[in-house]
Design an enzyme around this catalytic site. Structure first.
Site, mmCIF file in Angstrom:
data_model
loop_
_atom_site.group_PDB
_atom_site.id
_atom_site.type_symbol
_atom_site.label_atom_id
_atom_site.label_comp_id
_atom_site.label_asym_id
_atom_site.label_seq_id
_atom_site.Cartn_x
_atom_site.Cartn_y
_atom_site.Cartn_z
ATOM 1 N N VAL A 86 10.308 8.018 -7.028
ATOM 2 C CA VAL A 86 11.122 6.887 -6.555
ATOM 3 C C VAL A 86 11.707 6.170 -7.775
ATOM 4 O O VAL A 86 10.956 5.620 -8.597
ATOM 5 C CB VAL A 86 10.283 5.907 -5.707
ATOM 6 N N ARG B 269 0.842 -1.203 0.000
ATOM 7 C CA ARG B 269 0.000 0.000 0.000
ATOM 8 C C ARG B 269 0.872 1.247 0.000
ATOM 9 O O ARG B 269 1.878 1.318 0.724
ATOM 10 C CB ARG B 269 -0.945 -0.008 1.206
ATOM 11 N N ASP B 270 0.457 2.225 -0.819
ATOM 12 C CA ASP B 270 1.181 3.493 -0.886
ATOM 13 C C ASP B 270 1.065 4.198 0.466
ATOM 14 O O ASP B 270 -0.001 4.247 1.082
ATOM 15 C CB ASP B 270 0.597 4.368 -2.002
ATOM 16 N N HIS C 10 1.223 2.053 -10.208
ATOM 17 C CA HIS C 10 0.215 2.416 -9.209
ATOM 18 C C HIS C 10 -1.097 1.728 -9.580
ATOM 19 O O HIS C 10 -1.549 1.827 -10.732
ATOM 20 C CB HIS C 10 -0.036 3.928 -9.216
ATOM 21 N N HIS D 24 7.727 1.152 -10.850
ATOM 22 C CA HIS D 24 6.530 0.813 -10.062
ATOM 23 C C HIS D 24 5.279 1.209 -10.814
ATOM 24 O O HIS D 24 5.239 2.191 -11.537
ATOM 25 C CB HIS D 24 6.562 1.467 -8.683
ATOM 26 N N ASN E 234 4.438 6.511 -13.776
ATOM 27 C CA ASN E 234 5.031 7.829 -14.004
ATOM 28 C C ASN E 234 6.452 7.698 -14.524
ATOM 29 O O ASN E 234 7.181 6.767 -14.167
ATOM 30 C CB ASN E 234 5.060 8.625 -12.687
HETATM 31 P P1 AMP Z 1 5.916 8.144 -8.093
HETATM 32 O O1 AMP Z 1 5.515 9.572 -7.928
HETATM 33 O O2 AMP Z 1 5.274 7.505 -9.285
HETATM 34 O O3 AMP Z 1 7.423 7.963 -8.058
HETATM 35 O O4 AMP Z 1 5.318 7.377 -6.841
HETATM 36 C C1 AMP Z 1 6.057 6.961 -5.736
HETATM 37 C C2 AMP Z 1 5.058 6.603 -4.672
HETATM 38 O O5 AMP Z 1 5.736 5.912 -3.649
HETATM 39 C C3 AMP Z 1 4.371 7.801 -4.000
HETATM 40 O O6 AMP Z 1 2.967 7.716 -4.220
HETATM 41 C C4 AMP Z 1 4.743 7.664 -2.527
HETATM 42 O O7 AMP Z 1 3.699 8.015 -1.660
HETATM 43 C C5 AMP Z 1 5.113 6.196 -2.437
HETATM 44 N N1 AMP Z 1 6.041 5.841 -1.388
HETATM 45 C C6 AMP Z 1 7.244 6.402 -1.135
HETATM 46 N N2 AMP Z 1 7.843 5.778 -0.104
HETATM 47 C C7 AMP Z 1 7.007 4.794 0.290
HETATM 48 C C8 AMP Z 1 7.068 3.784 1.311
HETATM 49 N N3 AMP Z 1 8.118 3.682 2.129
HETATM 50 N N4 AMP Z 1 6.023 2.946 1.441
HETATM 51 C C9 AMP Z 1 4.941 3.055 0.613
HETATM 52 N N5 AMP Z 1 4.841 3.966 -0.367
HETATM 53 C C10 AMP Z 1 5.863 4.832 -0.527
#
Ligand code: AMP
Length: 116
Positions: free
Chosen positions: A96, A29-30, A102, A100, A87
């Site tokens: 990140v 989960r995000d 979503h 990944h 993204n």
């Molecule tokens: P993006 O903007 O596509 O790189 O999405 C990265 C996602 O990772 C964001 O929605 C963050 O909220 C999520 N995120 C970052 N660190 C963590 C974590 N430790 N556990 C769960 N989600 C995370």
């Protein structure tokens, strides 16, 4: 990669709310959910992003989408629907650098892109 937070989640080194894991992918989960269901699906192996050749040298993208669809069904989204989002780069707010996907659902998600 030891300094990659998503690698650390996949290996179990960093805690996360993991909802699914197999030999190829991990889903959790995000931490900042944008919808009632917001799950991230990642390859266990480090792949930087969708432009990384490693994304295409195996069936990993297919496995990520397959896991996402299975999780969506378990989360009760099969009939209401859901969005799969990936993204890349600053205009898409990629934050990140570990590939990944979503999975978003559980409410009407509105337009795919915020109007300018
Ligand atoms: P993006 O903007 O596509 O790189 O999405 C990265 C996602 O990772 C964001 O929605 C963050 O909220 C999520 N995120 C970052 N660190 C963590 C974590 N430790 N556990 C769960 N989600 C995370």
């Amino acid at each position: 990669m030891s300094n990659c937070i998503f690698c650390r989640i996949a290996s179990g080194d960093l805690p996360a709310n993991v909802v699914y894991q197999n030999a190829d992918v991990t889903a959790f989960r995000d931490i900042h959910p944008a919808a009632p269901v917001h799950v991230l699906i990642i390859p266990n192996q480090h792949i930087d992003n969708i432009c990384d050749e490693r994304a295409y040298s195996s069936d990993i993208l297919g496995r990520m989408f397959q896991a996402a669809n299975q999780i969506a069904a378990v989360e009760g989204l099969a009939e209401s629907g859901y969005r799969l989002l990936l993204n890349y780069g600053p205009d898409a707010s990629l934050s990140v650098p570990h590939l990944h996907l979503h999975l978003l659902g559980g409410r009407h998600l509105g337009p795919m892109v915020m109007p300018a």
